[in-house]
Design an enzyme around this catalytic site. Structure first.
Site, mmCIF file in Angstrom:
data_model
loop_
_atom_site.group_PDB
_atom_site.id
_atom_site.type_symbol
_atom_site.label_atom_id
_atom_site.label_comp_id
_atom_site.label_asym_id
_atom_site.label_seq_id
_atom_site.Cartn_x
_atom_site.Cartn_y
_atom_site.Cartn_z
ATOM 1 N N MET A 49 11.218 -33.265 30.087
ATOM 2 C CA MET A 49 12.309 -33.077 29.120
ATOM 3 C C MET A 49 11.843 -32.180 27.990
ATOM 4 O O MET A 49 11.043 -32.607 27.140
ATOM 5 C CB MET A 49 12.755 -34.428 28.543
ATOM 6 C CG MET A 49 13.850 -35.101 29.344
ATOM 7 S SD MET A 49 14.493 -36.560 28.501
ATOM 8 C CE MET A 49 13.186 -37.728 28.751
ATOM 9 N N ALA A 50 12.351 -30.940 27.995
ATOM 10 C CA ALA A 50 12.049 -30.014 26.900
ATOM 11 C C ALA A 50 12.614 -30.626 25.624
ATOM 12 O O ALA A 50 13.789 -30.969 25.566
ATOM 13 C CB ALA A 50 12.691 -28.667 27.180
ATOM 14 N N GLN A 61 4.756 -28.301 34.177
ATOM 15 C CA GLN A 61 5.864 -27.564 34.807
ATOM 16 C C GLN A 61 5.943 -26.121 34.306
ATOM 17 O O GLN A 61 5.894 -25.866 33.097
ATOM 18 C CB GLN A 61 7.197 -28.263 34.549
ATOM 19 C CG GLN A 61 8.305 -27.673 35.425
ATOM 20 C CD GLN A 61 9.674 -28.273 35.158
ATOM 21 O OE1 GLN A 61 10.207 -28.134 34.072
ATOM 22 N NE2 GLN A 61 10.237 -28.922 36.161
ATOM 23 N N CYS A 88 16.729 -25.827 36.026
ATOM 24 C CA CYS A 88 17.251 -25.774 34.655
ATOM 25 C C CYS A 88 18.591 -25.034 34.610
ATOM 26 O O CYS A 88 18.704 -23.905 35.096
ATOM 27 C CB CYS A 88 16.250 -25.107 33.715
ATOM 28 S SG CYS A 88 16.862 -25.097 32.016
ATOM 29 N N ASN A 95 16.200 -37.954 41.796
ATOM 30 C CA ASN A 95 16.387 -37.984 40.341
ATOM 31 C C ASN A 95 17.866 -37.863 39.994
ATOM 32 O O ASN A 95 18.596 -37.117 40.627
ATOM 33 C CB ASN A 95 15.580 -36.819 39.717
ATOM 34 C CG ASN A 95 15.924 -36.552 38.268
ATOM 35 O OD1 ASN A 95 16.361 -35.460 37.913
ATOM 36 N ND2 ASN A 95 15.752 -37.524 37.412
ATOM 37 N N GLY A 96 18.276 -38.642 38.980
ATOM 38 C CA GLY A 96 19.638 -38.562 38.458
ATOM 39 C C GLY A 96 20.259 -39.928 38.283
ATOM 40 O O GLY A 96 20.446 -40.666 39.257
ATOM 41 N N ARG A 140 16.643 -39.457 30.989
ATOM 42 C CA ARG A 140 17.385 -39.979 29.848
ATOM 43 C C ARG A 140 17.341 -41.497 29.737
ATOM 44 O O ARG A 140 17.403 -42.050 28.638
ATOM 45 C CB ARG A 140 18.835 -39.483 29.909
ATOM 46 C CG ARG A 140 18.943 -37.980 29.684
ATOM 47 C CD ARG A 140 20.291 -37.454 30.082
ATOM 48 N NE ARG A 140 20.530 -37.659 31.506
ATOM 49 C CZ ARG A 140 21.682 -37.484 32.108
ATOM 50 N NH1 ARG A 140 22.722 -37.094 31.401
ATOM 51 N NH2 ARG A 140 21.808 -37.691 33.401
HETATM 52 C C1 LIG Z 1 16.754 -33.036 26.787
HETATM 53 C C2 LIG Z 1 16.437 -32.724 28.232
HETATM 54 C C3 LIG Z 1 15.487 -31.760 28.532
HETATM 55 C C4 LIG Z 1 15.175 -31.465 29.869
HETATM 56 N N1 LIG Z 1 14.182 -30.555 30.133
HETATM 57 C C5 LIG Z 1 13.806 -30.332 31.431
HETATM 58 C C6 LIG Z 1 12.714 -29.474 31.738
HETATM 59 O O1 LIG Z 1 12.035 -28.927 30.864
HETATM 60 N N2 LIG Z 1 12.427 -29.287 33.063
HETATM 61 C C7 LIG Z 1 13.142 -29.893 34.076
HETATM 62 O O2 LIG Z 1 12.840 -29.708 35.262
HETATM 63 N N3 LIG Z 1 14.166 -30.719 33.788
HETATM 64 C C8 LIG Z 1 14.504 -30.960 32.508
HETATM 65 N N4 LIG Z 1 15.516 -31.843 32.234
HETATM 66 C C9 LIG Z 1 16.204 -32.532 33.350
HETATM 67 C C10 LIG Z 1 15.588 -33.907 33.617
HETATM 68 O O3 LIG Z 1 14.231 -33.772 34.022
HETATM 69 C C11 LIG Z 1 16.361 -34.651 34.727
HETATM 70 O O4 LIG Z 1 16.317 -33.897 35.903
HETATM 71 C C12 LIG Z 1 17.829 -34.891 34.360
HETATM 72 O O5 LIG Z 1 17.972 -35.345 33.022
HETATM 73 C C13 LIG Z 1 18.456 -35.933 35.305
HETATM 74 O O6 LIG Z 1 17.753 -37.140 35.256
HETATM 75 P P1 LIG Z 1 18.289 -38.415 34.414
HETATM 76 O O7 LIG Z 1 19.681 -38.723 34.921
HETATM 77 O O8 LIG Z 1 17.294 -39.501 34.719
HETATM 78 O O9 LIG Z 1 18.332 -38.041 32.973
HETATM 79 C C14 LIG Z 1 15.852 -32.144 30.919
HETATM 80 C C15 LIG Z 1 16.818 -33.106 30.606
HETATM 81 C C16 LIG Z 1 17.108 -33.407 29.292
HETATM 82 C C17 LIG Z 1 18.141 -34.474 29.002
#
Ligand SMILES: Cc1cc2nc3c(=O)[nH]c(=O)nc-3n(C[C@H](O)[C@H](O)[C@H](O)COP(=O)(O)O)c2cc1C
Length: 319
Positions: free
Chosen positions: A14-15, A67, A98, A198-199, A223
Site C-alpha cells: 500500500m503506497a 515491489q 496499479c 486478493n480483494g 485495507r
Molecule cells: C492506499 C492504497 C495503496 C495501494 N498501493 C499499492 C501498491 O503500491 N502496489 C500494489 O500492488 N497495490 C497497491 N494497492 C492495492 C492493494 O495491494 C490491494 O491489491 C487492494 O487494496 C485490494 O485488496 P483489499 O481488498 O484487501 O484492500 C494499494 C491499495 C490501497 C488502498
C-alpha cells in the site's frame, strides 16, 4: 530457503499507509509476510535516493517482498539487480495492477495487462537481474474481467515468475464494487505456479470464502488491516477452528500506540505523527462518537497528543 507464499496470509502493498511501522505491527499480529509499496524501476536506475529509501525495511518486517513498477525492460533488470543485492528481500514483486491515472496513462501498472509480450519481457528482465525470486501482482482486466488473462498468466509463468498475486478487480473498478473470485479461480487453474488471491478479505469468514471460491494457494489483504492489524490473528483463528475473537477497544488502542511508536522510530516524531493521522482515523472506526474525535486526530503532533486523545476516548466509552 526460497520464499513460498503457499498457505500464508500476506500484507498487501500500500503506497502511503503501508510504511515500515505498519508492516512491523502487522507482522507482530500474524501477517506471514509483507510487501513494500511500489517503487519506480526507472527512478532506481537514475539513482534517486528518495525512491531507493522506500525499499528500506527492518528485520521485524521480514519476510518482505520489494515491489517495482515500470515498463522498460533495461530499467527493470537494473532495478531488480540493484534492489535485490542492496536489500536482500525474500523476493521482487512486479506491479501489473496499479489503476492510478498517472501510472496507467504512462503504460505502467495495470496498463501492462494489455501488453502480454512486454509484461513477459519485464519478468524475464527482472529474473535476469534479480538474485531472489520474482513474482507478479495483477488485476483481472482493464474494463471488464478478461478471459485472455489466463494466457497472460501463462506467459508470466513461462517468463520465470515464481508466483502470481491476483486482485480480483478490473482497472476501471479501482477499489469499488465486489472482487470477482471466479476470475481468480480461472487464472489459478490455468497456471502451475502458486496463485495468491486478493480483494475484500476483512475477517475470518471472508478469508475462508476467498480460499474456497478461488482455490488459491494463499491470501493477501490490504485495507482490512488498516486500524485492525489483529485481523491476521483473527483470520488464522477462524481458519483453524471456525471461530474468531476480537480484541477489546483498550487493546486496539495499545496496538495503535505501538504502531505510532514504530513509525516514530523510523521517521522521527514530527513526520511520523503527521503521517499517522490517517491511521488514527482507521483506528477510530467503530468507536462510539468517532466523528467528534476526527478533528483532534487530524492535529496529532506528538506521541503524547495521540496518547491523550486515546485516554479521552477510552474514558468517554465507559460513560
Ligand atoms: C492506499 C492504497 C495503496 C495501494 N498501493 C499499492 C501498491 O503500491 N502496489 C500494489 O500492488 N497495490 C497497491 N494497492 C492495492 C492493494 O495491494 C490491494 O491489491 C487492494 O487494496 C485490494 O485488496 P483489499 O481488498 O484487501 O484492500 C494499494 C491499495 C490501497 C488502498
Amino acid at each position: 530457503m526460497l520464499f513460498s507464499p503457499c498457505g500464508l496470509i500476506g500484507l498487501a502493498p500500500m503506497a502511503g499507509p503501508g510504511d515500515s511501522g505498519f508492516r512491523k505491527i502487522c507482522r507482530e499480529w500474524g501477517a506471514d509476510y509483507t510487501v513494500t509499496e511500489m517503487i519506480s524501476a526507472k527512478a532506481v536506475r537514475f539513482g534517486s535516493e528518495k525512491t531507493i529509501s522506500l525499499a528500506r525495511y527492518s528485520m521485524e518486517e521480514t519476510p518482505i517482498l520489494i515491489q517495482l513498477f515500470g515498463r522498460e525492460p533495461e530499467s527493470m533488470e537494473y532495478a531488480a539487480e540493484f534492489i535485490s543485492n542492496q536489500f536482500d528481500p525474500a523476493g521482487i514483486d512486479l506491479n501489473m495492477g496499479c489503476p492510478a491515472p498517472k501510472i496507467f496513462n504512462n503504460g505502467d501498472g495495470s496498463a501492462l495487462l494489455k501488453e502480454p509480450k512486454l509484461a513477459a519481457e519485464l519478468v524475464r528482465s527482472a529474473v535476469k537481474g534479480s538474485c531472489v525470486p520474482v513474482s507478479v501482482k495483477m488485476r483481472i482486466g482493464i474494463d471488464k474481467p478478461d478471459d485472455s488473462l489466463t494466457d497472460f498468466a501463462r506467459m508470466i509463468q513461462d517468463a520465470g515468475a515464481s508466483f502470481i498475486t491476483i486482485h480480483g478487480r478490473t482497472r476501471e473498478q479501482f477499489y469499488a464494487g465486489q472482487a470477482d473470485y471466479d476470475m481468480i479461480r480461472r487464472i489459478k487453474q490455468a497456471v502451475s505456479i502458486p496463485v495468491i488471491a486478493n480483494g475484500d478479505v476483512v475477517d475470518g469468514p471472508s478469508a475462508k470464502r476467498i480460499l474456497d471460491l478461488t482455490g488459491a494457494d494463499g491470501i493477501m489483504l490490504a485495507r482490512g488491516a488498516l486500524g485492525s492489524p489483529d485481523v491476521f490473528k483473527r483470520i488464522k483463528q477462524y481458519l483453524d477452528c471456525g471461530e474468531q475473537t476480537s480484541i477489546s477497544l483498550e487493546e486496539r488502542f495499545e496496538v495503535c500506540l505501538k504502531q505510532l511508536q514504530y513509525t516514530i522510530e523510523d521517521k522521527g516524531e514530527e513526520k511520523a505523527c503527521i503521517e499517522f493521522r490517517k491511521h488514527m482515523l482507521w483506528y477510530l472506526k467503530g468507536v462510539i462518537g468517532a466523528s467528534s474525535y476526527k478533528v483532534a486526530a487530524g492535529r496529532i503532533a506528538s506521541y503524547n497528543d495521540c496518547k491523550n486523545l486515546i485516554d479521552q476516548i477510552l474514558l468517554s466509552q465507559k460513560h
